[in-house]
Write an enzyme that holds these catalytic residues in place. Structure first.
Site, PDB file in Angstrom:
ATOM      1  N   HIS A   1      -1.192   9.498   5.120  1.00 35.56           N
ATOM      2  CA  HIS A   1      -2.632   9.787   5.086  1.00 35.56           C
ATOM      3  C   HIS A   1      -2.980  11.130   5.732  1.00 35.56           C
ATOM      4  O   HIS A   1      -4.105  11.611   5.558  1.00 35.56           O
ATOM      5  CB  HIS A   1      -3.421   8.694   5.795  1.00 35.56           C
TER       6      HIS A   1
ATOM      7  N   ASP B   1       2.970  -3.364   3.532  1.00 35.39           N
ATOM      8  CA  ASP B   1       1.647  -3.959   3.620  1.00 35.39           C
ATOM      9  C   ASP B   1       1.113  -4.462   2.286  1.00 35.39           C
ATOM     10  O   ASP B   1      -0.007  -4.980   2.221  1.00 35.39           O
ATOM     11  CB  ASP B   1       0.650  -2.989   4.259  1.00 35.39           C
TER      12      ASP B   1
END
Length: 343
Positions: free
Chosen positions: A125, A249
């Protein structure tokens, strides 16, 4: 030939109690590798901090200076609501990025067949000029540029199957035709990027492939988009090196998302990428840790990647399956094929 592996106890200096991205993530991985008899089979690599040149190939000086300034302060600094920076965090992030570069050295020079980097904080990110999504420095992007600069690698493929879109990695290479970025991710979900129409600009047009997926599709849905989209696109690109941003995730038991992958499904994706690497770039593939916040899932998933790279057929899935949500993907796949010009 062996599988290079890097991690470091010093990564635990960057941790915040009660935050999902904490030092216990790597402890769980290390414990599982030892218990499963895998740690001693991996070729241990000593990390080193990334240099200024390594970082500046990807990040802005002003942003790096801000991180460095925080290192001289006391207490906690937050970038947005979710990304913490402690006095030690910048030096630890530099060590994490440099650790990945050490594995690049081993794999590209032929001293290892492939590699694993269990590092934190994660990276995908982080943009050129901003920390976000638990990420400070973009480890995979730094590694891609390093491979090109130091080892004259021409084409780098980055495959990102963390459940969140790697907006930072996309941003860094969006106008670049030498790095192909492929992402599968839940949509809608943080950070809100990764639409199918985001395909790159200028010379990079067509070298970003986003595959946004509706919640719940599970193993079968992921396998379908890998086989029909990601793998054909990667073969067409014909990379010299593959870097994988892997987050666990997307598993059904992870608390931050809803994709319903299983550990067996994750294992299938890793093995498909290993087979791809053998086909297109002499097996040169490196898996770099991103997300994953259920420690049992994370540790077993990482151990399964190690088994895949070592050539073991065994996998471990003690958590088992869950119910998938059937969502037809043919329309999405046809749309993406049309955008990218392949059948």
């Amino acid at each position: 030939m062996q599988t290079a592996y890097v991690t470091d106890a010093r990564f635990a200096q960057h941790t915040l109690a009660e935050h999902p991205e904490h030092a216990g993530r790597l402890t769980a991985i290390e414990d599982r590798l030892v218990v499963d008899g895998l740690r001693d089979r991996l070729l241990a690599v000593e990390p080193r901090p990334a240099t200024d040149d390594d970082l500046l190939a990807v990040h802005d000086q002003q942003y790096l200076s801000r991180l460095d300034q925080i290192g001289g302060q006391d207490g906690l600094t937050m970038f947005g609501p979710d990304t913490y920076v402690l006095p030690a965090s910048y030096s630890i992030a530099r060590l994490a990025a440099g650790a990945v570069l050490q594995v690049v050295d081993m794999v590209v020079t032929g001293r290892a067949a492939n590699g694993l980097a269990a590092v934190r904080p994660p990276g995908h990110h982080a943009t050129r000029s901003m920390a976000m999504g638990f990420c400070l420095l973009n480890n995979v992007a730094i590694a891609a540029r390093y491979a090109q600069r130091e080892h004259r690698i021409g084409r780098v493929l980055i495959v990102d199957y963390d459940v969140h879109h790697g907006n930072g990695t996309q941003d860094i290479f969006y106008a670049d035709s030498s790095v192909y970025y492929i992402s599968t991710h839940q949509s809608p979900l943080y950070p809100g990027t990764g639409d199918v129409m985001e395909i790159g600009v200028g010379e990079g047009e067509g070298f970003t492939l986003n595959i946004p997926l509706a919640p719940g599709i599970g193993d079968n849905g992921y396998l379908q988009v890998f086989e029909e989209l990601a793998l054909p696109a990667a073969i067409r690109f014909s990379p010299d090196l593959i870097l994988v941003s892997v987050g666990f995730d997307a598993h059904w038991a992870d608390p931050l998302a809803n994709m319903r992958l299983t550990l067996s499904g994750y294992d299938r994706l890793a093995r498909l990428l290993c087979q791809l690497a053998e086909q297109v770039c002499g097996g040169r593939i490196i898996f770099v840790l991103e997300g994953g916040y259920n420690l049992q899932v994370l540790s077993h998933g990482w151990a399964n990647v190690a088994r895949a790279l070592l050539g073991d057929s065994e996998i471990a899935d003690p958590i088992g399956p869950t119910r998938e949500i059937h969502r037809p993907l043919e329309g999405l796949i046809a749309h993406i094929k049309g955008l990218h010009g392949f059948s």
